[in-house]
Design a protein around this motif. Structure first.
Motif, short mmCIF file in Angstrom:
data_model
loop_
_atom_site.label_atom_id
_atom_site.label_comp_id
_atom_site.label_asym_id
_atom_site.label_seq_id
_atom_site.Cartn_x
_atom_site.Cartn_y
_atom_site.Cartn_z
N ASN A 11 0.83 -1.20 0.00
CA ASN A 11 0.00 0.00 0.00
C ASN A 11 0.87 1.26 0.00
O ASN A 11 0.42 2.34 0.36
N ARG A 12 2.13 1.11 -0.43
CA ARG A 12 3.02 2.27 -0.55
C ARG A 12 2.54 3.21 -1.64
O ARG A 12 1.71 2.85 -2.49
N GLU A 13 3.09 4.41 -1.69
CA GLU A 13 2.73 5.40 -2.70
C GLU A 13 3.61 5.21 -3.92
O GLU A 13 4.83 5.24 -3.83
N PRO A 14 3.01 5.04 -5.11
CA PRO A 14 3.82 5.01 -6.33
C PRO A 14 4.39 6.39 -6.61
O PRO A 14 4.03 7.37 -5.96
N ASP A 15 5.30 6.46 -7.56
CA ASP A 15 5.83 7.74 -8.00
C ASP A 15 4.71 8.49 -8.74
O ASP A 15 4.36 8.16 -9.86
N LEU A 16 4.15 9.50 -8.12
CA LEU A 16 2.99 10.19 -8.67
C LEU A 16 3.32 10.88 -9.99
O LEU A 16 2.47 10.98 -10.87
N LEU A 17 4.56 11.36 -10.12
CA LEU A 17 4.93 12.06 -11.35
C LEU A 17 5.05 11.09 -12.51
O LEU A 17 4.54 11.32 -13.60
N LEU A 18 5.72 9.96 -12.26
CA LEU A 18 5.95 9.00 -13.34
C LEU A 18 4.72 8.18 -13.67
O LEU A 18 4.47 7.84 -14.81
N GLU A 19 3.93 7.83 -12.66
CA GLU A 19 2.82 6.91 -12.88
C GLU A 19 1.49 7.61 -13.12
O GLU A 19 0.52 7.00 -13.53
N GLY A 20 1.41 8.91 -12.80
CA GLY A 20 0.20 9.64 -13.10
C GLY A 20 -0.99 9.27 -12.24
O GLY A 20 -2.13 9.35 -12.68
N GLU A 21 -0.74 8.85 -11.00
CA GLU A 21 -1.85 8.46 -10.14
C GLU A 21 -2.55 9.70 -9.58
O GLU A 21 -1.97 10.78 -9.49
N ASN A 22 -3.80 9.54 -9.20
CA ASN A 22 -4.57 10.63 -8.60
C ASN A 22 -5.08 10.23 -7.23
O ASN A 22 -5.61 9.14 -7.06
N HIS A 78 -5.99 7.63 -0.16
CA HIS A 78 -6.66 6.33 -0.11
C HIS A 78 -5.74 5.18 0.27
O HIS A 78 -6.16 4.23 0.90
N HIS A 79 -4.47 5.23 -0.17
CA HIS A 79 -3.52 4.16 0.12
C HIS A 79 -4.04 2.80 -0.32
O HIS A 79 -4.07 1.85 0.46
N GLN A 80 -4.46 2.69 -1.57
CA GLN A 80 -4.86 1.40 -2.08
C GLN A 80 -3.65 0.46 -2.16
O GLN A 80 -2.52 0.90 -2.29
N THR A 81 -3.94 -0.82 -2.09
CA THR A 81 -2.88 -1.79 -2.34
C THR A 81 -2.75 -1.98 -3.85
O THR A 81 -3.70 -1.83 -4.61
N ASN A 82 -1.52 -2.31 -4.26
CA ASN A 82 -1.27 -2.56 -5.67
C ASN A 82 -0.10 -3.50 -5.82
O ASN A 82 0.56 -3.85 -4.83
N ILE A 83 0.17 -3.91 -7.05
CA ILE A 83 1.23 -4.87 -7.33
C ILE A 83 2.47 -4.12 -7.82
O ILE A 83 2.38 -3.31 -8.75
N PHE A 84 3.60 -4.39 -7.20
CA PHE A 84 4.85 -3.72 -7.50
C PHE A 84 5.91 -4.74 -7.90
O PHE A 84 5.80 -5.93 -7.61
N THR A 85 6.97 -4.24 -8.52
CA THR A 85 8.07 -5.10 -8.92
C THR A 85 9.40 -4.35 -8.80
O THR A 85 9.44 -3.12 -8.82
#
Length: 208
Positions: free
Chosen positions: A20-31, A36-43
């Motif tokens: 539930n970490r924060e992705p790179d908002l600039l590179l990934e374009g998340e809003n 919210h801190h959703q969970t997601n799949i990372f690599t």
């Protein structure tokens, strides 16, 4: 990290995990991720010394980057994943977790496709996929279950998944979760009576 990181897999010199970490908002374009801190799949790439990793990134924008996603299961060949993702129930009146499939094509993960496994009104998750036997193990909480969360399995024939089978030989009225199969032995966690408290590890030879 300082967030919840879990469900790791190492496949082809990369580690894959849910967080539930924060992705790179600039590179990934998340809003609105911070709200919210959703969970997601990372690599991340596993370095040669096997003790360090490269930069962490979202696995793919095609896998619902702004929707709760995870945990994951890989095929033996590493080119298909099954994972849980948030969606609306069949009645549309609540959010539940369902299982989805994505395939690696030309080094890109395809858009997620929902698996048709008959439990479209109840949450399903924590998959383990034995692709050689085309058998999927997963966890669901249904009125027809033993009580609490139960482990089920379903087998793929052509493009059709069989009716999920409740593994009644291992399920209890408590929560039975996190199935994982190694050499014909099914490992899982349970908070059943007689344990040490909380979730404990158990195992049983699959099919017995």
């Amino acid at each position: 990290s300082n967030y919840h990181d879990y469900n790791p897999f190492i496949v082809n010199n990369h580690i894959y995990f849910t967080s539930n970490r924060e992705p790179d908002l600039l590179l990934e374009g998340e809003n609105n991720w911070k709200n919210h801190h959703q969970t997601n799949i990372f690599t991340a790439k596993v370095k040669a010394d096997r003790n360090n990793f490269g930069a962490v990134s979202l696995l793919s924008q095609h896998l619902g980057a702004t929707i709760n996603s995870g945990s994951i299961a890989f095929s033996v060949t590493g080119d298909s994943i099954i994972f849980a993702q948030e969606t609306k129930s069949a009645t549309g009146d609540e959010k539940i977790m369902q299982l989805y499939l994505s395939t690696l094509i030309n080094n890109k993960w395809s858009r997620a496709e929902k698996l048709n496994i008959a439990f479209d009104s109840y949450s399903c998750g924590q998959p383990y996929y034995h692709s050689a036997k085309k058998t999927l193990y997963f966890v669901a909480d249904t009125p027809e279950g033993m009580g609490g969360k139960d482990i089920y399995k379903t087998t793929l024939s052509g493009n059709i998944w069989s009716t999920p089978e409740n593994l009644s030989a291992i399920n209890t009225s408590a929560d039975d979760m996190f199935p994982f199969l190694i050499d014909g032995i099914l490992f899982f966690a349970s908070d059943r009576e007689g344990g040490k408290g909380g979730l404990d590890f158990y195992w049983k030879i699959d099919g017995q």
